[in-house]
Design a protein around this motif. Sequence first.
Motif, mmCIF file in Angstrom:
data_model
loop_
_atom_site.group_PDB
_atom_site.id
_atom_site.type_symbol
_atom_site.label_atom_id
_atom_site.label_comp_id
_atom_site.label_asym_id
_atom_site.label_seq_id
_atom_site.Cartn_x
_atom_site.Cartn_y
_atom_site.Cartn_z
ATOM 1 N N VAL A 178 -6.155 15.649 2.155
ATOM 2 C CA VAL A 178 -6.877 14.992 0.943
ATOM 3 C C VAL A 178 -8.435 14.949 1.133
ATOM 4 C CG1 VAL A 178 -4.767 13.615 0.211
ATOM 5 C CG2 VAL A 178 -6.403 12.690 2.039
ATOM 6 N N ILE A 179 -8.907 15.106 2.212
ATOM 7 C CA ILE A 179 -10.487 14.873 2.160
ATOM 8 C C ILE A 179 -11.116 16.225 2.365
ATOM 9 C CG2 ILE A 179 -10.451 12.517 3.221
ATOM 10 C CD1 ILE A 179 -11.159 13.761 5.826
ATOM 11 N N PRO A 180 -12.323 16.572 1.856
ATOM 12 C CA PRO A 180 -13.236 15.693 1.216
ATOM 13 C C PRO A 180 -13.076 15.564 -0.258
ATOM 14 C CG PRO A 180 -14.313 17.793 1.590
ATOM 15 C CD PRO A 180 -12.865 17.783 1.994
ATOM 16 N N THR A 181 -12.098 16.127 -0.840
ATOM 17 C CA THR A 181 -12.064 16.132 -2.398
ATOM 18 C C THR A 181 -11.580 14.774 -2.966
ATOM 19 O OG1 THR A 181 -11.455 18.577 -2.206
ATOM 20 C CG2 THR A 181 -11.079 17.279 -4.411
ATOM 21 N N HIS A 182 -10.685 14.310 -1.997
ATOM 22 C CA HIS A 182 -10.067 12.929 -2.574
ATOM 23 C C HIS A 182 -10.514 11.972 -1.106
ATOM 24 C CE1 HIS A 182 -8.092 14.684 -6.060
ATOM 25 N NE2 HIS A 182 -7.449 15.599 -5.110
ATOM 26 N N SER A 183 -10.141 10.834 -1.770
ATOM 27 C CA SER A 183 -10.492 9.792 -0.683
ATOM 28 C C SER A 183 -9.279 9.227 -0.025
ATOM 29 C CB SER A 183 -11.060 8.424 -1.507
ATOM 30 O OG SER A 183 -10.307 7.827 -2.544
ATOM 31 N N CYS A 184 -9.495 8.411 1.108
ATOM 32 C CA CYS A 184 -8.388 8.282 2.085
ATOM 33 C C CYS A 184 -8.734 6.772 2.808
ATOM 34 C CB CYS A 184 -8.039 9.184 3.293
ATOM 35 S SG CYS A 184 -6.763 8.836 4.210
ATOM 36 N N GLY A 237 -9.846 -7.941 0.437
ATOM 37 C CA GLY A 237 -10.913 -8.152 0.127
ATOM 38 C C GLY A 237 -11.535 -7.421 -1.385
ATOM 39 N N ILE A 238 -12.550 -6.773 -1.164
ATOM 40 C CA ILE A 238 -13.129 -5.992 -2.418
ATOM 41 C C ILE A 238 -12.101 -4.734 -2.677
ATOM 42 C CG2 ILE A 238 -14.409 -4.713 -0.865
ATOM 43 C CD1 ILE A 238 -16.508 -4.654 -3.291
ATOM 44 N N ASN A 239 -12.043 -4.515 -3.986
ATOM 45 C CA ASN A 239 -11.226 -3.400 -4.412
ATOM 46 C C ASN A 239 -11.611 -1.975 -4.174
ATOM 47 O OD1 ASN A 239 -8.805 -2.168 -5.430
ATOM 48 N ND2 ASN A 239 -9.710 -2.337 -7.597
ATOM 49 N N LEU A 240 -11.026 -1.322 -2.968
ATOM 50 C CA LEU A 240 -11.532 -0.126 -2.815
ATOM 51 C C LEU A 240 -10.144 0.771 -2.815
ATOM 52 C CD1 LEU A 240 -14.282 -0.760 0.012
ATOM 53 C CD2 LEU A 240 -14.604 -0.020 -2.344
ATOM 54 N N PRO A 241 -9.938 1.256 -3.926
ATOM 55 C CA PRO A 241 -8.646 2.369 -3.927
ATOM 56 C C PRO A 241 -8.770 3.696 -3.274
ATOM 57 C CG PRO A 241 -9.750 2.271 -6.062
ATOM 58 C CD PRO A 241 -10.469 1.262 -5.061
ATOM 59 N N ALA A 242 -7.752 4.281 -3.039
ATOM 60 C CA ALA A 242 -7.736 5.569 -2.239
ATOM 61 C C ALA A 242 -6.795 6.542 -2.752
ATOM 62 C CB ALA A 242 -7.845 5.559 -0.868
ATOM 63 N N ARG A 243 -6.839 7.849 -2.618
ATOM 64 C CA ARG A 243 -5.632 8.595 -3.151
ATOM 65 C C ARG A 243 -4.672 8.615 -2.320
ATOM 66 N NH1 ARG A 243 -5.126 13.662 -5.725
ATOM 67 N NH2 ARG A 243 -2.984 14.411 -5.663
ATOM 68 N N ARG A 244 -4.912 8.562 -1.078
ATOM 69 C CA ARG A 244 -3.781 8.383 0.177
ATOM 70 C C ARG A 244 -4.225 7.085 1.225
ATOM 71 N NH1 ARG A 244 -1.777 13.520 3.424
ATOM 72 N NH2 ARG A 244 -0.843 13.728 1.438
ATOM 73 N N VAL A 245 -3.447 6.362 1.409
ATOM 74 C CA VAL A 245 -3.475 5.255 2.172
ATOM 75 C C VAL A 245 -2.670 5.484 3.578
ATOM 76 C CG1 VAL A 245 -2.821 2.672 2.663
ATOM 77 C CG2 VAL A 245 -4.005 3.541 0.598
ATOM 78 N N ILE A 246 -3.013 5.493 4.825
ATOM 79 C CA ILE A 246 -2.347 5.622 5.922
ATOM 80 C C ILE A 246 -2.321 4.442 6.708
ATOM 81 C CG2 ILE A 246 -2.102 6.941 7.946
ATOM 82 C CD1 ILE A 246 -3.779 9.482 6.537
ATOM 83 N N GLU A 281 -0.561 7.785 -2.839
ATOM 84 C CA GLU A 281 0.429 7.870 -1.715
ATOM 85 C C GLU A 281 0.083 6.928 -0.596
ATOM 86 O OE1 GLU A 281 0.831 12.866 -2.231
ATOM 87 O OE2 GLU A 281 -0.372 12.051 -0.626
ATOM 88 N N SER A 282 1.336 6.604 0.005
ATOM 89 C CA SER A 282 1.220 5.839 1.166
ATOM 90 C C SER A 282 1.953 6.174 2.235
ATOM 91 C CB SER A 282 1.409 4.128 1.027
ATOM 92 O OG SER A 282 2.699 4.058 0.906
ATOM 93 N N ILE A 283 1.527 6.377 3.438
ATOM 94 C CA ILE A 283 2.229 7.019 4.678
ATOM 95 C C ILE A 283 2.164 5.928 5.930
ATOM 96 C CG2 ILE A 283 2.518 8.743 6.269
ATOM 97 C CD1 ILE A 283 0.993 10.611 4.325
ATOM 98 N N LEU A 284 3.054 5.563 6.257
ATOM 99 C CA LEU A 284 3.343 4.590 7.514
ATOM 100 C C LEU A 284 3.667 5.502 8.647
ATOM 101 C CD1 LEU A 284 3.425 1.686 8.814
ATOM 102 C CD2 LEU A 284 5.841 1.594 7.870
#
Length: 1021
Positions: free
Chosen positions: A499-505, A601-610, A643-646
Amino acid sequence: MNSGKQEIQIKRVSCQKRSRDGLKSHLTPARKRAAKPPPSTQPQACPKNWKLSSIMADIPAAEFCSDSEDLFGDYDSLLEDSSLLARLDSAEQTERQRSATDQLTSGFTSLRPANATAAACEDVLTDSILDVLGDEPFEDSQQPYLPASQHQFHQQVHGDASANKTSTPLRDPVAKRPRPALARRSVTEQLKRTMLGNAAAPSAVSRAAEMKDALVSEEIGVAARAVETAFAAETTDLGPFFGLPTKVKDLMFNLRGIQKLYDWQETCLNLDCVQQRKNLIYSLPTSGGKTLVAEILVLRELLCRKKDCLFILPYISLVQEKVRGLASLGLELDFVVEEYAGSRGRFPPVRRRSSRSVFVATIEKGHSLVNSLVESSRIQDLGLVVVDELHMLGDGSRGAVIEMTLAKVLYMSESTQIIGMSATLGNIRDLQTFLKAENYTNDFRPVQLKEYVKLNDTIYEVDPKEEDCFRFSRPLNFKYSSSMQKMDPDHIIALVTEVIPTHSCLVFCPTKKNCENVAAMICKYLKEEFLRHREAEKGVLLRALRDSGNGAVCPVLRRTVPYGLAYHHSGLTSEERKLVEEGYSSGVLCLLACTSTLAAGINLPARRVILRSPYVATDFLKRSQYKQMVGRAGRAGIDTVGESILILQDKDTKMAKTLVSAPMENCYSNLMHDEGKGLLSLILSLIGLNIATSLDQVKDFLCGTLLSVQQKQLLAETSLTETVRRLVGLLENKRLIAVTTESHGGQTLQVTKLGRATYKGSVDLSYSEVLYRDLSKGLEGLLLNSFLHLVYLVTPYDMIAQCKPDWMLFFRQFTLLSATEQKMSAAVGVPESFIARKAAGQTVRKGVDMEPVRRMYLALVLFSLLKETNLWSVADRFQLSRGFVQSLLSSSSAFCSCVLHFTQELEELWPFKALLTELTRRLSYCVKAELIPLMEVAGVMESRAKQLYNAGYKTLSHLANADPAVLSNTIENLFKKQANQIVASAKMLLNEKAAALQEEVDELLTMPSDLPSAAKTQQPV
């Protein structure tokens, strides 16, 4: 009036649109009245007591022009045919003479006064077109609603058959004279009247005009219904945007970029319970847009009902962010935004006559604010309380404070509305019962969320409907070398580089150290193209980080930021965290390795959360924590899916299946947390505020708490009555209350001076007696030529347990103290001999209380900070993390504020009042004095204050009057949006200070209501 004196001329001005300025009145739309007519035709102003039926008698001949779609089309020249008018007048005169002859022979004239016929006839013939706008109501209940001009035309078309139902104003103030049945209107007058009516009313054949009138009628009907609803709710309806003016909608677009609300937001704002101002709990997933609904309700309360609002948020950073966000709205809509966090906030708040306030507060400050409003009998001024993260009611001691605050509002003010924003809870009905609230739940997310787990080298999609909860999705396609496999056994690099650097993670890690290690590890295996991505902006961010550390930069960040990576946890200073957050929000940084606190805390969304692991430290994730973290996946308006990946190990698979499919946890009262400490504090404040003065009144109040709702689960072994009796006895033993037995056998509860100081200072009951003893002892030999003694007295007790002194460092710093400072240290129980022996590794036989020793070590850290104001060098000297040092500083400033309020209630501690006021200010900012005015502005940290000061913005007034565009161009790494927020916050703060001073002036100049009069002061003889 006399119609013979009125000259009416009708002429065509243009074959298109013709001017009708002469007809403008108070009924003319404002935009038409605004156009000023030429001086020669400008009408005279009417006196306030003018009558529409007589206005034409006092003004010169008027020229009325017909519309382009009038009754006679292009035949306005009809009246210019003098021969036709002459023939009409002649025929009418003949008819009148014949009628007069008939009346004389009928014998009825003897029943009337001689001039009655002429007067009545003249009365009819001189009716003006404006008579229809008189003040008599319509009497025909069957008449459909028509605009005034159309109603006039309707009457004329159907003749005078219903003359007894006219709306012409009465000429006779005593009684309405009946119109003579035989009186007839002049044919010429009828023709003129018809054409004048035509000039005032659109034609029935005009489709556009019909639609326009229909639209106006519909809008009036809607407005009438809205007003009725608003009246029922005691709320003024100001406009079409959910009862707010259109200006608010425009501001939402200009300041926030919000063009349209989500469907669920519109539904929620239009709920009956919201319109009727009932309490409401609404629950949605993270990033669903909950806050916007609350802000609209706050604006309605401020602008429509003219009441103050309280907005409670869990963290100082969120409070400051909300203050910055609301400041621009406050300036445009004339309300004040006040910050209640850390050491900021006035108790009670300034009473404002001309404007209303929204108090943005942390949980603890919100409780203190409510206490001060109750004590000053101003709780009714509070129209709305909004609580974000309401599910934190179940979060230990902070949850107990939320419950105390809301219970007091419910008990003391029936007119105050409570709005709670919450994550989905399993027992939401308990909270509804407690708050007497309705519930609105929706599973809306602006971006679809897909949950996955990674087990070994395979990705599975989470599907609770499946038997195993996991469904195969895809294998992980990434080639690892043997060295990479050792460094990254969990394949984090493979997951993030998709996903990076085009999207955030975002990569959530179980510990702070793991965050730093993961960020550094990923950098080792990234390609050089990552370095070239937004290279210049990364350089600017690194310089800003260096400035914030007075020339020092964290080695890990120095290495990771060029690749677009950083870490985020409490070990960073607040300034570093803010810079990292801004860098991530702007896209300069594409990945953050962070702890779970970021999700709350502060709202910092991402394309993918791991999720690096299903643990927080050593504890397995709770369902609510998991949902909060994965909820950050998906950026509204940017991503179509999140997307979230555990990442799982084999041993955690079973527990993970329970985690992803389990229902949400229940929320329980925490008043009994830590052996009932919360309930003990609540009872003390109830007695101190005179809310309850007996056991029965205390129990009556507690019936309105969440604890009472859940007492079967939480008080299984004892009753609420027995618990209250036991805790009242405990308060009496601590000398915080006094119990007096009355003659009738009842007991009266009264707060002592120490008890009042304890609850007003928001001091933990566990430390109130110790604090009083330390302050009293301190007065015996108070050191005034140094801040060290005062700093020691305000070092927080609850941070002592986190301190493990480095004895050699301790001894080295101790030897740098002056002789008087060393003597003071010995007086509080920390002699030099003890520190020297510990530093030398010798055993100390004589027992020494370690609490004062640890407290003095922390006091030395704070003392060094006040002298140097360089957090980095102090942290390095004492071998502490800079995050811990800043946490110590902020906790100390907050506790110093509490101690100040504590001493204000105790006369024997009067010297501390002046001394602690200045110390609170110094601890709050810990910078050079010239930077403090700039740092008072929300969002301005030390490095930013230095930039502003060096650029010439040296005072609050400079900043408030700055041009945001110039500011953004002048200050490095300051985006236009941030510049706008800083200027708006500065203006708001300046206005707030000016208003507070003006209120004091007004109060001084206001004549006392109880001023003795001459009669009262006369002495009897």
